[in-house]
Design an enzyme around this catalytic site. Structure first.
Site, short mmCIF file in Angstrom:
data_model
loop_
_atom_site.label_atom_id
_atom_site.label_comp_id
_atom_site.label_asym_id
_atom_site.label_seq_id
_atom_site.Cartn_x
_atom_site.Cartn_y
_atom_site.Cartn_z
N ARG A 99 -12.08 10.07 16.72
CA ARG A 99 -12.40 10.67 18.03
C ARG A 99 -13.67 11.53 17.94
O ARG A 99 -14.39 11.66 18.91
CB ARG A 99 -11.22 11.53 18.51
CG ARG A 99 -9.99 10.71 18.86
CD ARG A 99 -8.76 11.58 18.99
NE ARG A 99 -8.50 12.29 17.74
CZ ARG A 99 -7.49 13.12 17.55
NH1 ARG A 99 -6.65 13.38 18.54
NH2 ARG A 99 -7.33 13.71 16.38
N VAL A 104 -6.83 6.23 18.86
CA VAL A 104 -5.99 5.05 18.62
C VAL A 104 -4.69 5.08 19.44
O VAL A 104 -3.99 4.07 19.52
CB VAL A 104 -5.66 4.83 17.12
CG1 VAL A 104 -6.92 4.53 16.32
CG2 VAL A 104 -4.89 6.01 16.53
N ASN A 112 -5.72 4.22 8.64
CA ASN A 112 -5.60 5.55 8.03
C ASN A 112 -5.41 6.66 9.06
O ASN A 112 -4.81 7.69 8.75
CB ASN A 112 -6.87 5.79 7.19
CG ASN A 112 -7.07 7.24 6.84
OD1 ASN A 112 -6.41 7.76 5.94
ND2 ASN A 112 -7.96 7.93 7.55
N TYR A 156 7.58 13.63 11.18
CA TYR A 156 6.43 13.10 10.44
C TYR A 156 6.92 12.07 9.42
O TYR A 156 6.39 10.95 9.33
CB TYR A 156 5.65 14.22 9.74
CG TYR A 156 4.53 13.69 8.87
CD1 TYR A 156 3.42 13.08 9.44
CD2 TYR A 156 4.61 13.76 7.48
CE1 TYR A 156 2.41 12.55 8.65
CE2 TYR A 156 3.59 13.25 6.68
CZ TYR A 156 2.50 12.63 7.27
OH TYR A 156 1.50 12.10 6.48
N LYS A 186 6.18 7.91 8.98
CA LYS A 186 5.64 7.27 7.77
C LYS A 186 6.63 6.26 7.20
O LYS A 186 6.23 5.26 6.59
CB LYS A 186 5.23 8.33 6.75
CG LYS A 186 4.02 9.15 7.22
CD LYS A 186 2.81 8.26 7.52
CE LYS A 186 1.55 9.01 7.85
NZ LYS A 186 0.37 8.16 8.01
N THR A 213 -7.05 17.77 2.27
CA THR A 213 -7.91 17.29 3.37
C THR A 213 -7.71 18.28 4.53
O THR A 213 -7.20 19.38 4.32
CB THR A 213 -7.46 15.89 3.84
OG1 THR A 213 -6.11 16.01 4.33
CG2 THR A 213 -7.48 14.87 2.71
N GLU A 214 -8.04 17.84 5.73
CA GLU A 214 -7.76 18.71 6.89
C GLU A 214 -6.32 18.55 7.38
O GLU A 214 -5.93 19.13 8.40
CB GLU A 214 -8.74 18.36 8.03
CG GLU A 214 -10.17 18.73 7.68
CD GLU A 214 -11.17 18.27 8.73
OE1 GLU A 214 -10.78 17.91 9.85
OE2 GLU A 214 -12.37 18.27 8.40
N PHE A 215 -5.54 17.75 6.66
CA PHE A 215 -4.17 17.42 7.07
C PHE A 215 -3.34 18.67 7.41
O PHE A 215 -2.71 18.73 8.47
CB PHE A 215 -3.51 16.62 5.94
CG PHE A 215 -2.07 16.29 6.16
CD1 PHE A 215 -1.69 15.17 6.88
CD2 PHE A 215 -1.06 17.09 5.62
CE1 PHE A 215 -0.34 14.85 7.06
CE2 PHE A 215 0.28 16.78 5.80
CZ PHE A 215 0.64 15.66 6.52
P1 NDP Z 1 -7.40 14.49 7.97
O1 NDP Z 1 -6.87 15.39 9.05
O2 NDP Z 1 -8.45 15.02 7.08
O3 NDP Z 1 -7.91 13.12 8.62
C1 NDP Z 1 -7.21 12.48 9.64
C2 NDP Z 1 -8.11 11.45 10.29
O4 NDP Z 1 -7.37 10.78 11.32
C3 NDP Z 1 -9.31 12.09 10.96
O5 NDP Z 1 -10.44 11.32 10.72
C4 NDP Z 1 -8.95 12.06 12.43
O6 NDP Z 1 -10.15 11.92 13.20
C5 NDP Z 1 -8.12 10.79 12.52
N1 NDP Z 1 -7.26 10.77 13.68
C6 NDP Z 1 -6.20 11.56 13.95
N2 NDP Z 1 -5.68 11.29 15.15
C7 NDP Z 1 -6.42 10.25 15.66
C8 NDP Z 1 -6.39 9.51 16.85
N3 NDP Z 1 -5.47 9.76 17.81
N4 NDP Z 1 -7.29 8.54 17.04
C9 NDP Z 1 -8.23 8.27 16.10
N5 NDP Z 1 -8.31 8.94 14.94
C10 NDP Z 1 -7.42 9.92 14.72
O7 NDP Z 1 -6.12 14.05 7.13
P2 NDP Z 1 -5.94 13.00 5.94
O8 NDP Z 1 -7.22 12.42 5.54
O9 NDP Z 1 -5.12 13.66 4.93
O10 NDP Z 1 -5.03 11.92 6.68
C11 NDP Z 1 -5.31 10.53 6.68
C12 NDP Z 1 -4.00 9.78 6.61
O11 NDP Z 1 -3.36 10.05 5.37
C13 NDP Z 1 -2.99 10.17 7.69
O12 NDP Z 1 -2.35 9.01 8.16
C14 NDP Z 1 -1.99 11.04 6.93
O13 NDP Z 1 -0.72 11.05 7.51
C15 NDP Z 1 -2.00 10.37 5.58
N6 NDP Z 1 -1.53 11.14 4.45
C16 NDP Z 1 -2.11 12.35 4.13
C17 NDP Z 1 -1.65 13.07 3.04
C18 NDP Z 1 -2.18 14.40 2.68
O14 NDP Z 1 -1.51 15.12 1.89
N7 NDP Z 1 -3.33 14.82 3.17
C19 NDP Z 1 -0.61 12.51 2.17
C20 NDP Z 1 -0.06 11.26 2.62
C21 NDP Z 1 -0.54 10.59 3.69
P3 NDP Z 1 -10.47 12.63 14.61
O15 NDP Z 1 -9.72 13.92 14.65
O16 NDP Z 1 -11.95 12.76 14.60
O17 NDP Z 1 -10.00 11.63 15.62
C1 8X3 Z 2 1.43 14.11 3.57
C2 8X3 Z 2 2.16 14.50 2.33
O1 8X3 Z 2 4.16 15.82 1.50
O2 8X3 Z 2 2.53 16.98 2.90
O3 8X3 Z 2 1.90 12.92 4.07
O4 8X3 Z 2 4.04 15.37 3.86
S1 8X3 Z 2 3.28 15.73 2.68
#
Ligand code: NDP
Ligand code: 8X3
Length: 254
Positions: free
Chosen positions: A35, A62, A88, A154, A158, A189-191
């Site tokens: 976005r 998405v 992703n 969440y 997953k 990450t920004e998660f």
């Molecule tokens: P970030 O928050 O750093 O990145 C998330 C990305 O998803 C951003 O680029 C964001 O872009 C995009 N996004 C979110 N919502 C939307 C949307 N509605 N439409 C389009 N794009 C979207 O987190 P991560 O890189 O950690 O997360 C990536 C994936 O990995 C996720 O699915 C997460 O659940 C998964 N994951 C993460 C873990 C972790 O510990 N970090 C562990 C396991 C899985 P924008 O906001 O610009 O749209």
């Molecule tokens: C992200 C990993 O353990 O923070 O999916 O949920 S956790």
């Protein structure tokens, strides 16, 4: 195999961005979706100047089925059937027991992590099947395999991603298309910032006292799956920091 056209959703940050950098190093052309337009634009410029690769960007949410359809319809032709699709884009909102959960948080996670992934996959998979090649990588999570307090919805999203991956293995069998499910543990990450609605201080504590995974660590798994010969399918990868034994046990030295 060397992928030449790759689509990555959620490429503006974290794991998605790291995947873009890793595929850039391989010389792949990419279509990067998210976005936040400015972030995509900057990333595209940096990838092109560093690696000389062609980068298409799509500003798309998405969750919006119509917007996904329009994005796919306006893709440059070679991306209509990508060599690799990295599903992703995703997020977590909140970390509270289900009985205290916010319905709006649940809806955002379900709409993004499950429905968004389905919209994108449904739009592109038929073309990949028709071309009899391609890899779909779904970024699920350890949270979809093992429950933790407050992870409820969440984790459920997953678990759904993992089941979609497992189902796809069967649905695409015999078509030449491959499916790879990746379950990362803690990745810095920004998660967590997103999960805690912008509380950066609280987010930082999640990654203190041990060495978490980086987006690059996960991206290397994606690239590994994407560069196997056509007869090799990496179906499932569980990757954690060495300090993380399970979703509920991380050796933190604070
Ligand atoms: P970030 O928050 O750093 O990145 C998330 C990305 O998803 C951003 O680029 C964001 O872009 C995009 N996004 C979110 N919502 C939307 C949307 N509605 N439409 C389009 N794009 C979207 O987190 P991560 O890189 O950690 O997360 C990536 C994936 O990995 C996720 O699915 C997460 O659940 C998964 N994951 C993460 C873990 C972790 O510990 N970090 C562990 C396991 C899985 P924008 O906001 O610009 O749209
Ligand atoms: C992200 C990993 O353990 O923070 O999916 O949920 S956790």
């Amino acid at each position: 195999m060397k992928p030449s056209h790759v689509i990555i959703t959620g490429a503006s940050s974290g794991i998605g961005r790291a995947c873009a950098e890793a595929f850039g190093q391989l010389g792949a052309s990419m279509s990067l979706w998210a976005r936040r337009h400015d972030r995509l634009q900057q990333l595209a410029e940096s990838l092109t100047s560093q690696h000389g690769v062609t980068v298409h960007t799509a500003t798309v949410d998405v969750r919006d089925r119509q917007a996904v359809a329009e994005t796919v319809a306006s893709l440059p032709a070679p991306f209509m059937s990508p060599d690799v699709l990295v599903n992703n884009a995703g997020l977590s909102r909140g970390l509270v027991p289900l009985q205290d959960g916010l319905v709006s948080d649940w809806e955002e996670m379900i709409d993004t992590n499950i429905k968004g992934l389905l919209y994108v996959t449904r739009s592109l998979l038929p073309n990949m099947i028709q071309r009899r090649t391609g890899l779909v990588v779904n970024i699920a999570s350890i949270a979809g395999i093992q429950p933790y307090r407050g992870g409820n919805v969440y984790g459920a999203t997953k678990a759904a991603v993992k089941m979609i991956s497992d189902s796809l293995q069967i649905d695409v069998n015999g078509t030449g298309v491959r499916i790879c499910n990746i379950d990362p543990g803690l990745v810095e990450t920004e998660f967590s910032e997103v999960r805690f609605h912008g509380d950066t201080e609280r987010a930082a504590t999640v990654y203190k006292g041990y060495e978490p995974l980086s987006g690059r660590d996960v991206a290397e798994c994606v690239v590994f799956a994407a560069t196997r010969p056509a007869h090799v399918s990496i179906q499932d990868i569980l990757i954690t920091p060495t300090a993380q034994a399970s979703v509920n046990l991380t050796d933190k030295r604070l």
